[in-house]
Write an enzyme that holds these catalytic residues in place. Structure first.
Site, PDB file in Angstrom:
ATOM      1  CE  LYS A 206     115.025  18.587  -0.856  1.00  0.00           C
ATOM      2  NZ  LYS A 206     116.365  18.097  -0.517  1.00  0.00           N
ATOM      3  CD  GLU A 212     105.126   9.068   7.080  1.00  0.00           C
ATOM      4  OE1 GLU A 212     105.263   9.597   5.949  1.00  0.00           O
ATOM      5  OE2 GLU A 212     105.811   8.109   7.480  1.00  0.00           O
ATOM      6  N   GLY A 267     116.878  17.380   3.687  1.00  0.00           N
ATOM      7  CA  GLY A 267     115.789  17.448   4.668  1.00  0.00           C
ATOM      8  C   GLY A 267     116.295  17.644   6.092  1.00  0.00           C
ATOM      9  NE  ARG A 268     120.780  13.083   6.772  1.00  0.00           N
ATOM     10  CZ  ARG A 268     120.433  12.562   5.617  1.00  0.00           C
ATOM     11  NH1 ARG A 268     119.168  12.562   5.241  1.00  0.00           N
ATOM     12  NH2 ARG A 268     121.338  12.041   4.803  1.00  0.00           N
ATOM     13  CD  GLU A 353     117.038  10.227   7.163  1.00  0.00           C
ATOM     14  OE1 GLU A 353     116.031   9.531   7.366  1.00  0.00           O
ATOM     15  OE2 GLU A 353     116.979  11.451   6.957  1.00  0.00           O
ATOM     16  CG  HIS A 385     116.916   8.662  38.709  1.00  0.00           C
ATOM     17  ND1 HIS A 385     116.993   8.368  40.046  1.00  0.00           N
ATOM     18  CD2 HIS A 385     117.428   9.907  38.566  1.00  0.00           C
ATOM     19  CE1 HIS A 385     117.496   9.406  40.697  1.00  0.00           C
ATOM     20  NE2 HIS A 385     117.775  10.354  39.818  1.00  0.00           N
ATOM     21  CE  LYS A 513     110.043   7.611   2.563  1.00  0.00           C
ATOM     22  NZ  LYS A 513     110.512   8.700   1.717  1.00  0.00           N
TER      23      LYS A 513
HETATM   24  C1  G6Q Z   1     115.970  13.957   5.681  1.00  0.00           C
HETATM   25  C2  G6Q Z   1     115.122  13.069   4.968  1.00  0.00           C
HETATM   26  C3  G6Q Z   1     113.748  12.895   5.543  1.00  0.00           C
HETATM   27  C4  G6Q Z   1     112.749  13.935   5.113  1.00  0.00           C
HETATM   28  C5  G6Q Z   1     111.355  13.426   5.442  1.00  0.00           C
HETATM   29  C6  G6Q Z   1     110.299  14.405   5.071  1.00  0.00           C
HETATM   30  O1  G6Q Z   1     117.083  14.256   5.368  1.00  0.00           O
HETATM   31  O2  G6Q Z   1     115.121  13.410   3.642  1.00  0.00           O
HETATM   32  O3  G6Q Z   1     113.739  12.842   6.945  1.00  0.00           O
HETATM   33  O4  G6Q Z   1     113.004  15.157   5.729  1.00  0.00           O
HETATM   34  O5  G6Q Z   1     111.144  12.213   4.794  1.00  0.00           O
HETATM   35  O6  G6Q Z   1     110.360  14.669   3.706  1.00  0.00           O
HETATM   36  P1  G6Q Z   1     109.583  15.870   3.091  1.00  0.00           P
HETATM   37  O7  G6Q Z   1     110.107  17.120   3.665  1.00  0.00           O
HETATM   38  O8  G6Q Z   1     109.810  15.774   1.608  1.00  0.00           O
HETATM   39  O9  G6Q Z   1     108.143  15.681   3.456  1.00  0.00           O
END
Ligand code: G6Q
Length: 553
Positions: A206, A212, A267-268, A353, A385, A513
């Site tokens: 996003k 990462e 994002g989520r 989250e 198990h 972070k």
């Molecule tokens: C979700 C968070 C988080 C996000 C990641 C990746 O609600 O905002 O999990 O999706 O940190 O972020 P980017 O899509 O910006 O790389």
């Protein structure tokens, strides 16, 4: 609005819990022969049994009163209407617009967002059709055989989970991979399995600033251009999915190869947006849209059904009941379906989250009631198990969702009945338990001497009355999966409303972070680690000394 524990319903719920603490689930069934019928909700082929819970009508009434006192209806309307309910980030929360299959406009900041949503869906269709039909050619002219999604968190968990769940829909000639971890081992393992000439990387981010994802994207680019011997190859092998066109251009991805979404998609909650591109590549755009339709059906249900028939509201209120009145700290999600193996990991993010918050909407610390639970789980029967011992006989109350699908996607004889039988057996055992008398009688029947019977019997007692929901689907299809996911999303929303927290920000991930940024520098350079607590400082020194002692690779 008063804090939730001062609203109508809360005290009544405390009282109800005290009353019910000594009433078993079996007694509740005895008291009401219609209990199963009354507490089973149906939504098309979705069968949701809420009868194995430690709850009665009076408690349900109090929970519904609490929902009303929390202005839940109004809050739902405000979300769907595009108000900026994510108050700390001043954003609307409109993932529901992404799957709005009706003709209704969705207005955000005085503009209907639907034309843009449909436009991006059309671009997604164009791209996925081109990839799936072999029209999209790599730099050397080969069709795409591997799609690799590079993303993390919300840009990975949803698409990854759905791709795994819908694997039977994948075409034979295309494989989809998801790489999230900055640990190079993750990307490396995938690169070993793919051919650069026929691979398409989807850089899903996003913000397009995530450490990462960008680290993996750079390494993937380097790997690809080295393999193909030409920097221009990036144009045929990299697609970006982002809200940040500038950063995408800076990275070197052609704007024509960029799919967009918007800041009002968290994002989520972004699986439904172009972030779902890996899913659309895997199952095709028609099926991706079926998934959107399934979620939309639940949106409509959520907005209109009365509380007592409302699936997400019922799931949410049960969670409130256990978290706030029975002291349950966690919630288990137990899919009895290997295809749903990543569902618990996905739901962990959606739930934890969103609702792992310690201040309310106005920033006041929450001290008198619990918020989001720890969500965890594994597919059955594997969990049986491993951790089921604790569910059955541990000292903690852990409500659990059992999820099963009636039709398998494989033809192996005998497996599925065993799977389903285990699913039902476990929730029955959790509800029913086993008394000391029953345990004794079993041991006597086995012919054990009296002293062994007395010694062993207490270990074989199951308290029972461990609450579970059972969710059954006829088939695992894009549509039924879309419904299932939307159910949980709205459940989390409702709980956030009752707890009066902002379920749509995630400031809790920021501090780590920031510190990682400084620490990376310290590990790479020789700078003295002097801004840390003593433990972290010593760890940095230790890592550096160990590295210095290692022979260069
Ligand atoms: C979700 C968070 C988080 C996000 C990641 C990746 O609600 O905002 O999990 O999706 O940190 O972020 P980017 O899509 O910006 O790389």
């Amino acid at each position: 609005m008063s804090a939730p524990d001062r609203l109508p319903g809360w005290q009544a719920l405390r009282d109800r819990q005290a009353e019910l603490a000594n009433v078993s689930i079996l007694e509740l069934f005895e008291r009401d022969p219609q209990r199963v019928q009354r507490l089973t909700l149906r939504f098309d082929d979705l069968y949701a049994d809420f009868s194995k819970h430690r709850i009665d009508d009076a408690a349900w009434r109090a929970l519904h009163a609490l929902a009303d006192a929390s202005s839940l209806r109004d809050r739902i309307d405000r979300m769907f209407a595009g108000e900026r309910i994510n108050v700390t980030e001043q954003r609307a929360v409109l993932h529901t617009a992404l799957r709005n299959r009706s003709d209704r406009p969705v207005v955000c900041d005085d503009r209907d967002v639907m034309p843009a949503v449909r436009g991006e869906l059309a671009r997604m269709r164009q791209l996925t059709d081109a990839v799936r039909t072999g029209m999209w050619r790599g730099h050397t002219g080969k069709p795409i055989r591997s799609v690799v999604n590079l993303g993390i968190g919300g840009s990975d968990l949803g698409p990854h989970m759905v791709c795994e769940a819908l694997r039977p829909y994948w075409p034979d000639d295309l494989t989809v991979h998801h790489v999230s971890n900055v640990d190079g081992a993750h990307l490396d393992a995938t690169l070993q399995r793919i051919d650069a000439e026929s691979t398409l990387f989807l850089i899903a981010s996003k913000t397009f600033t995530t450490l990462e994802t960008l680290t993996n994207a750079r390494s993937a680019r380097q790997w690809l251009t080295q393999r193909l011997g030409d920097d221009a190859a990036v144009a045929r092998h990299f697609v970006a999915i982002s809200t940040n066109a500038e950063a995408v251009a800076q990275f070197g991805i052609d704007p024509n190869n960029m799919l967009r979404f918007w800041d009002w998609v968290g994002g989520r909650y972004s699986l439904w947006s172009t972030i779902g591109l890996s899913v659309a590549c895997a199952i095709g755009m028609d099926r991706f849209e079926e998934m959107l339709s399934g979620a939309h059906e639940i949106d409509e249900h959520f907005r209109s059904a009365p509380w007592s028939d409302n699936l997400p509201v019922t799931m949410a209120l049960l969670g409130i009941w256990y978290a706030n009145f029975w002291g349950a700290a966690s919630h288990a999600v137990l899919p009895y379906d290997q295809r749903l193996q990543r569902l618990p990991a996905y739901l962990q993010q959606v739930d934890m989250e969103s609702n792992g918050k310690g201040v309310d909407w106005s920033g006041r610390p929450i001290t008198s009631y619990a918020t989001g639970p720890i969500v965890w789980g594994e597919p059955g029967t594997n969990g049986q198990h491993a951790f089921f011992q604790l569910l059955h006989q541990g000292t903690r109350l852990i409500p659990a969702d059992f999820i099963a699908v009636l039709e398998p996607d494989h033809g192996l004889a005998g497996h599925h009945d065993l799977l389903l039988a285990n699913c039902l057996a476990q929730s029955e055992a959790l509800a029913r338990g086993k008394t000391l008398e029953q345990a004794r009688a079993e041991l006597i029947a086995q012919g054990l001497p009296p002293d062994r019977v007395e010694a062993l019997a207490p270990h074989r007692v199951f308290a029972g009355s461990r609450p579970t929901t059972t969710l059954l689907l006829d088939r695992l299809t894009p549509r039924s999966l879309g419904r299932l996911i939307a159910l949980y999303e709205h459940k989390v929303f409702v709980q956030g409303v009752i707890w009066q927290i902002n379920s749509f920000d995630q400031w809790g991930v920021e501090l780590g972070k920031q510190l990682a940024g400084n620490l990376t520098e310290e590990l790479r350079s020789g700078a003295r680690p002097d801004r840390h607590d003593p433990s972290t400082g010593a760890l940095v020194e230790y890592l550096r000394s160990r590295r210095a002692a290692q022979p260069a690779p």
